[in-house]
Scaffold this active site. Structure first.
Site, mmCIF file in Angstrom:
data_model
loop_
_atom_site.group_PDB
_atom_site.id
_atom_site.type_symbol
_atom_site.label_atom_id
_atom_site.label_comp_id
_atom_site.label_asym_id
_atom_site.label_seq_id
_atom_site.Cartn_x
_atom_site.Cartn_y
_atom_site.Cartn_z
ATOM 1 N N SER A 1 -3.249 -10.975 -11.846
ATOM 2 C CA SER A 1 -3.608 -11.567 -13.136
ATOM 3 C C SER A 1 -4.102 -10.479 -14.086
ATOM 4 O O SER A 1 -3.886 -10.569 -15.298
ATOM 5 C CB SER A 1 -4.668 -12.650 -12.957
ATOM 6 O OG SER A 1 -5.805 -12.124 -12.333
ATOM 7 N N SER A 2 -4.724 -9.425 -13.566
ATOM 8 C CA SER A 2 -5.214 -8.392 -14.485
ATOM 9 C C SER A 2 -4.058 -7.583 -15.061
ATOM 10 O O SER A 2 -4.066 -7.275 -16.260
ATOM 11 C CB SER A 2 -6.265 -7.494 -13.834
ATOM 12 O OG SER A 2 -5.826 -7.044 -12.600
ATOM 13 N N ASP B 1 1.830 -3.164 -9.662
ATOM 14 C CA ASP B 1 1.589 -4.432 -10.364
ATOM 15 C C ASP B 1 1.999 -4.329 -11.825
ATOM 16 O O ASP B 1 2.626 -5.235 -12.383
ATOM 17 C CB ASP B 1 0.105 -4.815 -10.281
ATOM 18 C CG ASP B 1 -0.399 -4.800 -8.853
ATOM 19 O OD1 ASP B 1 0.438 -4.802 -7.933
ATOM 20 O OD2 ASP B 1 -1.629 -4.776 -8.658
ATOM 21 N N HIS C 1 0.821 -1.216 0.000
ATOM 22 C CA HIS C 1 0.000 0.000 0.000
ATOM 23 C C HIS C 1 0.856 1.268 0.000
ATOM 24 O O HIS C 1 0.372 2.356 0.264
ATOM 25 C CB HIS C 1 -0.995 0.005 1.174
ATOM 26 C CG HIS C 1 -2.087 -1.015 0.992
ATOM 27 N ND1 HIS C 1 -3.230 -0.763 0.302
ATOM 28 C CD2 HIS C 1 -2.177 -2.315 1.396
ATOM 29 C CE1 HIS C 1 -3.998 -1.856 0.292
ATOM 30 N NE2 HIS C 1 -3.371 -2.810 0.942
ATOM 31 N N TYR D 1 -10.156 -0.643 -0.201
ATOM 32 C CA TYR D 1 -8.915 -0.102 -0.788
ATOM 33 C C TYR D 1 -9.032 1.415 -0.939
ATOM 34 O O TYR D 1 -8.150 2.170 -0.536
ATOM 35 C CB TYR D 1 -8.685 -0.787 -2.137
ATOM 36 C CG TYR D 1 -7.375 -0.465 -2.817
ATOM 37 C CD1 TYR D 1 -6.236 -1.223 -2.568
ATOM 38 C CD2 TYR D 1 -7.276 0.585 -3.741
ATOM 39 C CE1 TYR D 1 -5.033 -0.950 -3.216
ATOM 40 C CE2 TYR D 1 -6.082 0.857 -4.388
ATOM 41 C CZ TYR D 1 -4.966 0.083 -4.124
ATOM 42 O OH TYR D 1 -3.781 0.360 -4.763
ATOM 43 N N GLU E 1 -6.529 0.463 -16.211
ATOM 44 C CA GLU E 1 -7.188 -0.108 -15.031
ATOM 45 C C GLU E 1 -7.956 0.980 -14.265
ATOM 46 O O GLU E 1 -9.077 0.777 -13.829
ATOM 47 C CB GLU E 1 -6.120 -0.751 -14.135
ATOM 48 C CG GLU E 1 -6.673 -1.412 -12.904
ATOM 49 C CD GLU E 1 -6.474 -2.923 -12.887
ATOM 50 O OE1 GLU E 1 -5.726 -3.461 -13.707
ATOM 51 O OE2 GLU E 1 -7.098 -3.552 -12.026
ATOM 52 N N GLY F 1 -7.882 -13.424 -8.952
ATOM 53 C CA GLY F 1 -8.455 -12.962 -7.688
ATOM 54 C C GLY F 1 -7.646 -13.344 -6.463
ATOM 55 O O GLY F 1 -8.122 -13.259 -5.336
ATOM 56 N N ALA F 2 -6.402 -13.778 -6.671
ATOM 57 C CA ALA F 2 -5.592 -14.241 -5.538
ATOM 58 C C ALA F 2 -4.614 -13.177 -5.062
ATOM 59 O O ALA F 2 -3.855 -13.393 -4.131
ATOM 60 C CB ALA F 2 -4.834 -15.505 -5.939
ATOM 61 N N GLY F 3 -4.614 -12.011 -5.715
ATOM 62 C CA GLY F 3 -3.650 -10.975 -5.337
ATOM 63 C C GLY F 3 -2.308 -11.180 -6.015
ATOM 64 O O GLY F 3 -1.284 -10.711 -5.532
HETATM 65 C C1 GLA Z 1 -3.051 -3.862 -5.264
HETATM 66 C C2 GLA Z 1 -2.848 -2.638 -6.157
HETATM 67 C C3 GLA Z 1 -1.401 -2.137 -6.046
HETATM 68 C C4 GLA Z 1 -0.990 -1.933 -4.587
HETATM 69 C C5 GLA Z 1 -1.346 -3.175 -3.754
HETATM 70 C C6 GLA Z 1 -1.097 -2.965 -2.288
HETATM 71 O O1 GLA Z 1 -2.290 -4.924 -5.747
HETATM 72 O O2 GLA Z 1 -3.132 -2.963 -7.492
HETATM 73 O O3 GLA Z 1 -1.263 -0.950 -6.779
HETATM 74 O O4 GLA Z 1 -1.563 -0.785 -4.059
HETATM 75 O O5 GLA Z 1 -2.694 -3.557 -3.930
HETATM 76 O O6 GLA Z 1 0.264 -2.852 -2.016
#
Ligand code: GLA
Length: 378
Positions: free
Chosen positions: A124-125, A169, A34, A218, A157, A119-121
């Protein structure tokens, strides 16, 4: 994904051979959570799970793309882009932002497939966005500029898909280097490649939990950070020093103070992590992972119970240097640094302990740092 399978599917759909295969990876964030939208520091690495697009250029402005994983098609005209819903929006969004930035695009026929868990963080997007950007750069004949493509994908995005994410990302997917983590200054967009310490493995631990309302939580965190930055009179929390934090006590609400403390201390942890990596000090790196998790749990409050449980299970293993939740939070994955050669025993022990504690099945991946987006067949 086998290139052969992609080729075969392309031939089945389009009755021709593809000419190019573009690939873009997912990512796991090692530390710096974050902090990207606070102009701070992050340390993600691209993983050996990716999205592939096999394609052949067309003479017109039509894009026809088949998702092999979702068994769905999308057809759109680059001269008449319209918003819709679903996976193809990432491709359209990138096309729209590329055009907005002045690129003249050509259409293509394509099949797409990927093995980044959705969707797992694990972004993938971003992988779809950067694979699409790479596909467009190939068919339209413009050079690949990783930082610019990451910015374009982020805008896609933000503005087309409507998710207010930071730049981490997309930068990880666009600009990573094999064998290295990407130490990124999100304000200057300056990259340093940080080799992973020797004899260390990165293990991703998926809690199998997902949360639907991540977006609103978020955005709430983002505005709390902005509120704190405004109070401190700075552009972003990146500019607040640890010793200045105290000034906010009793002035800012307790919640906003906690959010600010996470960001300020997390930025310091990323800087220290980069040093520890340079020095090959894996023990210190592990401690920073653990401290990052505690801060995300207690101050930023983005861990769910499953993330706390799986991180504890990992930290209890003697072969583990450190573990923390990774990505936006509220579900998804944790990441652990584990002694090389001990990963299977580690995965077995964590899976069993996590099952006992939460009743859930973890999915674990031992990941190698992969290269960023690029063409694999031309
Ligand atoms: C998501 C967002 C990123 C970042 C993280 C948290 O993955 O896409 O930009 O803010 O959360 O670190």
């Amino acid at each position: 994904m086998e290139t052969e399978t992609l080729f075969r599917s392309f031939s089945t759909y389009f009755n021709a051979n593809p000419q190019i295969v573009a690939r873009a990876p997912g990512r796991v964030n090692l530390i710096g959570e974050h902090t990207d939208y606070n102009d701070g520091f992050v340390m993600p690495m691209a993983i050996d799970h990716a999205v592939w697009i096999a394609l052949a250029p067309r003479a017109d402005s039509i894009v026809r793309i088949r998702s092999l994983d979702l068994q769905a098609d999308s057809v759109f005209d680059l001269n008449a882009l319209k918003k819709g819903e679903g996976w193809a929006e990432y491709v359209k969004g990138v096309a729209s932002e590329l055009q907005e930035a002045g690129y003249r695009l050509r259409g293509f026929d394509a099949v797409m497939s990927g093995d980044v868990p959705r969707g797992a963080g694990l972004s993938s997007s971003a992988a779809v966005e950067l694979a699409a950007a790479c596909a467009f750069s190939q068919v339209s004949g413009f050079a690949w500029n990783a930082v610019e493509m990451a910015q374009i994908a982020q805008r896609a995005e933000n503005r087309w898909v409507g998710v207010n994410c930071g730049i981490m990302d997309q930068m990880a997917s666009a600009a990573s280097k094999e064998g290295c983590a990407l130490f990124l200054d999100c304000r200057a967009l300056e990259i340093q490649y940080a080799p992973l310490p020797e004899k260390t493995s990165v293990v991703i631990l998926d809690t199998s939990t997902r949360r639907g309302l991540v977006d609103s939580a978020y955005n709430e965190r983002r505005s709390q950070c902005e509120e704190a930055a405004r109070w401190f009179g700075v552009k972003a929390l990146r500019d607040v020093r640890a010793e200045d934090l105290k000034r906010g006590e009793g002035e800012l609400s307790e919640v906003v103070m906690k959010r600010a403390r996470h960001i300020v201390t997390e930025n310091q942890r990323v800087l220290e992590a980069a040093q520890a990596m340079r020095a090959g000090d894996i023990k210190r790196l592990g401690e920073l992972f653990n401290a990052s998790h505690a801060s995300l749990r207690d101050d930023f409050e983005v861990a769910n119970e499953a993330l706390n449980q799986i991180v504890e299970c990992a930290q209890e293993q003697p072969s583990c240097y450190g573990a923390r939740m990774t990505g936006a939070g509220f579900g998804g994955c944790a990441v652990a640094l584990v002694e090389e050669g001990k990963t299977s025993a580690f995965v077995d022990a964590v899976s069993a302990a996590y099952k006992q504690r939460s009743g859930l099945d973890a999915v674990c991946y031992v990941c190698r740092p992969a290269a960023g987006a690029g063409v694999i067949v031309k």
